[in-house]
Structure formats: structure tokens, C-alpha cells
Design a protein around this motif. Structure first.
Motif, PDB file in Angstrom:
ATOM      1  N   ILE A  16      -4.030  -2.962  -4.083  1.00  0.00           N
ATOM      2  CA  ILE A  16      -4.369  -1.667  -3.490  1.00  0.00           C
ATOM      3  C   ILE A  16      -4.913  -1.867  -2.080  1.00  0.00           C
ATOM      4  CG2 ILE A  16      -5.954   0.299  -3.621  1.00  0.00           C
ATOM      5  CD1 ILE A  16      -5.809   0.052  -6.691  1.00  0.00           C
ATOM      6  N   ALA A  17      -5.807  -2.842  -1.928  1.00  0.00           N
ATOM      7  CA  ALA A  17      -6.402  -3.101  -0.613  1.00  0.00           C
ATOM      8  C   ALA A  17      -5.348  -3.520   0.402  1.00  0.00           C
ATOM      9  CB  ALA A  17      -7.492  -4.167  -0.739  1.00  0.00           C
ATOM     10  N   VAL A  18      -4.379  -4.336  -0.021  1.00  0.00           N
ATOM     11  CA  VAL A  18      -3.313  -4.759   0.890  1.00  0.00           C
ATOM     12  C   VAL A  18      -2.489  -3.558   1.340  1.00  0.00           C
ATOM     13  CG1 VAL A  18      -1.193  -6.109   1.103  1.00  0.00           C
ATOM     14  CG2 VAL A  18      -3.193  -7.109  -0.017  1.00  0.00           C
ATOM     15  N   VAL A  19      -2.096  -2.719   0.394  1.00  0.00           N
ATOM     16  CA  VAL A  19      -1.310  -1.527   0.732  1.00  0.00           C
ATOM     17  C   VAL A  19      -2.052  -0.658   1.743  1.00  0.00           C
ATOM     18  CG1 VAL A  19      -0.475   0.681  -0.194  1.00  0.00           C
ATOM     19  CG2 VAL A  19       0.040  -1.441  -1.391  1.00  0.00           C
ATOM     20  N   LYS A  20      -3.342  -0.447   1.509  1.00  0.00           N
ATOM     21  CA  LYS A  20      -4.103   0.431   2.397  1.00  0.00           C
ATOM     22  C   LYS A  20      -4.405  -0.233   3.732  1.00  0.00           C
ATOM     23  CE  LYS A  20      -6.048   3.396  -1.174  1.00  0.00           C
ATOM     24  NZ  LYS A  20      -7.249   4.064  -1.705  1.00  0.00           N
ATOM     25  N   LEU A  22      -2.655  -2.503   5.317  1.00  0.00           N
ATOM     26  CA  LEU A  22      -1.431  -2.592   6.119  1.00  0.00           C
ATOM     27  C   LEU A  22      -0.771  -1.228   6.338  1.00  0.00           C
ATOM     28  CD1 LEU A  22       0.215  -5.842   4.666  1.00  0.00           C
ATOM     29  CD2 LEU A  22      -1.331  -5.595   6.622  1.00  0.00           C
ATOM     30  N   LYS A  23      -1.365  -0.179   5.723  1.00  0.00           N
ATOM     31  CA  LYS A  23      -0.842   1.187   5.862  1.00  0.00           C
ATOM     32  C   LYS A  23       0.633   1.255   5.458  1.00  0.00           C
ATOM     33  CE  LYS A  23      -4.149   2.471   9.514  1.00  0.00           C
ATOM     34  NZ  LYS A  23      -5.205   2.034   8.672  1.00  0.00           N
ATOM     35  N   LEU A  24       0.919   0.729   4.286  1.00  0.00           N
ATOM     36  CA  LEU A  24       2.296   0.653   3.814  1.00  0.00           C
ATOM     37  C   LEU A  24       2.727   1.963   3.164  1.00  0.00           C
ATOM     38  CD1 LEU A  24       2.264  -2.913   2.212  1.00  0.00           C
ATOM     39  CD2 LEU A  24       2.826  -2.250   4.566  1.00  0.00           C
ATOM     40  N   ASP A  25       4.015   2.216   3.234  1.00  0.00           N
ATOM     41  CA  ASP A  25       4.604   3.394   2.594  1.00  0.00           C
ATOM     42  C   ASP A  25       4.912   3.048   1.139  1.00  0.00           C
ATOM     43  OD1 ASP A  25       5.744   5.834   2.073  1.00  0.00           O
ATOM     44  OD2 ASP A  25       7.667   5.342   3.009  1.00  0.00           O
ATOM     45  N   VAL A  26       3.849   2.892   0.379  1.00  0.00           N
ATOM     46  CA  VAL A  26       3.942   2.540  -1.039  1.00  0.00           C
ATOM     47  C   VAL A  26       3.127   3.567  -1.821  1.00  0.00           C
ATOM     48  CG1 VAL A  26       3.386   0.833  -2.815  1.00  0.00           C
ATOM     49  CG2 VAL A  26       4.227   0.082  -0.572  1.00  0.00           C
ATOM     50  N   GLU A  27       3.732   4.191  -2.787  1.00  0.00           N
ATOM     51  CA  GLU A  27       3.035   5.175  -3.617  1.00  0.00           C
ATOM     52  C   GLU A  27       2.180   4.441  -4.656  1.00  0.00           C
ATOM     53  OE1 GLU A  27       3.937   8.844  -6.765  1.00  0.00           O
ATOM     54  OE2 GLU A  27       5.600   7.806  -5.763  1.00  0.00           O
ATOM     55  N   ILE A  28       0.895   4.742  -4.687  1.00  0.00           N
ATOM     56  CA  ILE A  28      -0.010   4.141  -5.665  1.00  0.00           C
ATOM     57  C   ILE A  28      -0.106   5.082  -6.861  1.00  0.00           C
ATOM     58  CG2 ILE A  28      -2.369   3.374  -6.097  1.00  0.00           C
ATOM     59  CD1 ILE A  28      -2.565   2.634  -3.133  1.00  0.00           C
ATOM     60  N   VAL A  29       0.277   4.568  -8.031  1.00  0.00           N
ATOM     61  CA  VAL A  29       0.380   5.383  -9.243  1.00  0.00           C
ATOM     62  C   VAL A  29      -0.647   4.907 -10.269  1.00  0.00           C
ATOM     63  CG1 VAL A  29       1.899   6.115 -11.116  1.00  0.00           C
ATOM     64  CG2 VAL A  29       2.850   5.697  -8.827  1.00  0.00           C
ATOM     65  N   ASN A  30      -1.439   5.827 -10.779  1.00  0.00           N
ATOM     66  CA  ASN A  30      -2.407   5.503 -11.823  1.00  0.00           C
ATOM     67  C   ASN A  30      -1.664   5.357 -13.142  1.00  0.00           C
ATOM     68  OD1 ASN A  30      -4.467   5.344 -13.702  1.00  0.00           O
ATOM     69  ND2 ASN A  30      -5.636   7.053 -12.876  1.00  0.00           N
ATOM     70  N   CYS A  72       2.539  -8.993   1.902  1.00  0.00           N
ATOM     71  CA  CYS A  72       2.169  -9.561   3.196  1.00  0.00           C
ATOM     72  C   CYS A  72       3.354 -10.221   3.892  1.00  0.00           C
ATOM     73  CB  CYS A  72       1.043 -10.577   3.018  1.00  0.00           C
ATOM     74  SG  CYS A  72      -0.554  -9.826   2.615  1.00  0.00           S
ATOM     75  N   VAL A  73       4.161 -10.947   3.146  1.00  0.00           N
ATOM     76  CA  VAL A  73       5.288 -11.663   3.741  1.00  0.00           C
ATOM     77  C   VAL A  73       6.345 -10.698   4.274  1.00  0.00           C
ATOM     78  CG1 VAL A  73       7.265 -13.142   3.171  1.00  0.00           C
ATOM     79  CG2 VAL A  73       4.973 -13.799   2.444  1.00  0.00           C
ATOM     80  N   ASN A  74       6.467  -9.545   3.653  1.00  0.00           N
ATOM     81  CA  ASN A  74       7.583  -8.656   3.961  1.00  0.00           C
ATOM     82  C   ASN A  74       7.197  -7.409   4.746  1.00  0.00           C
ATOM     83  OD1 ASN A  74      10.039  -9.856   2.468  1.00  0.00           O
ATOM     84  ND2 ASN A  74       8.407  -9.951   0.938  1.00  0.00           N
ATOM     85  N   ASN A  75       5.999  -7.400   5.302  1.00  0.00           N
ATOM     86  CA  ASN A  75       5.588  -6.231   6.069  1.00  0.00           C
ATOM     87  C   ASN A  75       4.848  -6.639   7.343  1.00  0.00           C
ATOM     88  OD1 ASN A  75       6.171  -3.639   4.408  1.00  0.00           O
ATOM     89  ND2 ASN A  75       5.360  -5.082   2.906  1.00  0.00           N
ATOM     90  N   GLU A  76       5.023  -5.832   8.372  1.00  0.00           N
ATOM     91  CA  GLU A  76       4.376  -6.094   9.658  1.00  0.00           C
ATOM     92  C   GLU A  76       2.863  -6.139   9.482  1.00  0.00           C
ATOM     93  OE1 GLU A  76       4.162  -4.182  14.185  1.00  0.00           O
ATOM     94  OE2 GLU A  76       5.465  -3.277  12.630  1.00  0.00           O
TER      95      GLU A  76
END
Length: 222
Positions: A16-20, A22-30, A72-76
Motif C-alpha cells: 500500500i505504501a509503495v502504491v501511494k 509512487l502515486k501509481l494508478d492501482v486500485e486498492i481493494v479491501n 518498484c522495478v516497473n514504475n517511474e
């Protein structure tokens, strides 16, 4: 992509911390209460979280460390959390493997009671597990990984720290054990969590759950 998580779970909080961060376009689903559903099992037959579900026909991957590495490897900007220097990256990988194979092993006996799942291990098992942390794992963390730097082999946090630090919140469910944790470990724990303010809601959820625990074994002494 979708990141299926259990919000108060330390294993979910790193991804979750990585997604936020890096501001990734990934939907976080509970995924709470859904991991045994036919729909989830079709994605991940190991029924665990976090699970990263890819778009299209690429399926999914799970295991928190693998997910953090992939993101991390696949995102700016990913090298901010997973350094490209080969020596430092190797040390980050080493710490993350240590977390999985050594440091995390005593945690269930100490802390899973807060989830109502102590596996009948009881207080004596919790005390023995905590002694292992104190004598074997905390010294490695403090005297090797954090010997010269505020984070594991690094001046700034990496995914190795996200793998380790959120887990220590679980120890708060046994207040006397948490009181005995070395100050250097507590300071490191706080330092890592403070470095990811966008994930504070999840970190606070775990903290409230653990500090508010008053059930069996909450008062066990080291």
C-alpha cells in the motif's frame, strides 16, 4: 491493476505504501472477508493478501515482498525505494529474505492472538518467541542493518524497511513485551512509519487494534 489488501495487515501495508508513495494508478481493494470466495480463489488459490491482480489475462501475483519489488522495478520513481546500485539492492534483498525466513517466524506466537488465532500456542510460546526476537533478531537489526544508517543499510527508507517496520506494531498487543523492546527498535519503527504519511490511516488502524487489545495474554511478562 488492483491491489487486494487487508487494511490493518502489516503484510499489506508495505505494498500500500509503495502504491501511494509512487502515486501509481492501482486500485486498492479491501479484501477482508472475501479471500475464500470463489472469485478470489480464482485469482489467488493461496487465498492470501496482499494480491496484485493484473489487467487482462496476466493473472495475479502475491507475497508482499515480491509485489513491492515488482511495483518498484516497473514504475517511474521505483528506484527511490528499491535502489539500482547493485550492492545496495543486494543488501535490500537480503534484508527482505531475512524478514521472511527468520525475523517473522516468532511473530505469530506473540501477536496473532489479536486476530483470535494464537494456534493454541499460549503465553509460554509467546514469551519464548519474544526471547528469540530479543536475543537473535533485534541484535541483527540494530547492530548490523542499522549500524551506520537510520534505515537498513540506507540513509533513506527502502522496501526493506517497509517489509520490516510495520510488523513491529503487532507487538503492542502484548503491552509488557512492547515495553521491553529496545528503544533503538522503537525509534526505527516510528521513523519508517513517519516516512510514509500517505499510509498513516493503515498504520494507525493496526496500532489501535493492537494497543486496544485486552484479551488473553495481553499482560504476559517477558
Amino acid at each position: 491493476m488492483k491491489l487486494h489488501v487487508l487494511p490493518p495487515s502489516a503484510n499489506s501495508q508495505g505494498p500500500i505504501a509503495v502504491v501511494k508513495h509512487l502515486k501509481l494508478d492501482v486500485e486498492i481493494v479491501n479484501a477482508y472477508g472475501k479471500t475464500r470466495s470463489p472469485e478470489f480463489l480464482a485469482i489467488n488459490p493461496c487465498h492470501c493478501c496482499p494480491t496484485l491482480e493484473f489487467d487482462g489475462s496476466d493473472g495475479a501475483m502475491w507475497e508482499s515482498n515480491a509485489i513491492m519489488r515488482y511495483l518498484c522495478v516497473n514504475n517511474e520513481g521505483g528506484d527511490d525505494l528499491y535502489p539500482t546500485d547493485p550492492v545496495l539492492r543486494g543488501k535490500v534483498d537480503m534484508v527482505m529474505d531475512w524478514r521472511q525466513t527468520a525475523m517473522y517466524k516468532p511473530i505469530p506466537a506473540i501477536a496473532y492472538v489479536v486476530f483470535g488465532a494464537d494456534y493454541n500456542q499460549g503465553d509460554e510460546a509467546a514469551k519464548k518467541a519474544f526471547a528469540e526476537l530479543m536475543t537473535e533478531h533485534f541484535p541483527v537489526l540494530m547492530d548490523v542493518f542499522l549500524k551506520d544508517t537510520p534505515f537498513c543499510f540506507s540513509e533513506k527508507p527502502t522496501i526493506a524497511d517497509l517489509s520490516i517496520a510495520p510488523v513491529f506494531t503487532y507487538l503492542k498487543c502484548r503491552k509488557n513485551l512492547w515495553a521491553a523492546v529496545p528503544e533503538k527498535v522503537k525509534e526505527y519503527h516510528a521513523r519508517v512509519l513517519e516516512a510514509f504519511p500517505d499510509t498513516k490511516e493503515n498504520f494507525d488502524m493496526s496500532d489501535a487494534m493492537c494497543t486496544g487489545y485486552t484479551g488473553v495474554g495481553a499482560d504476559v511478562e517477558p
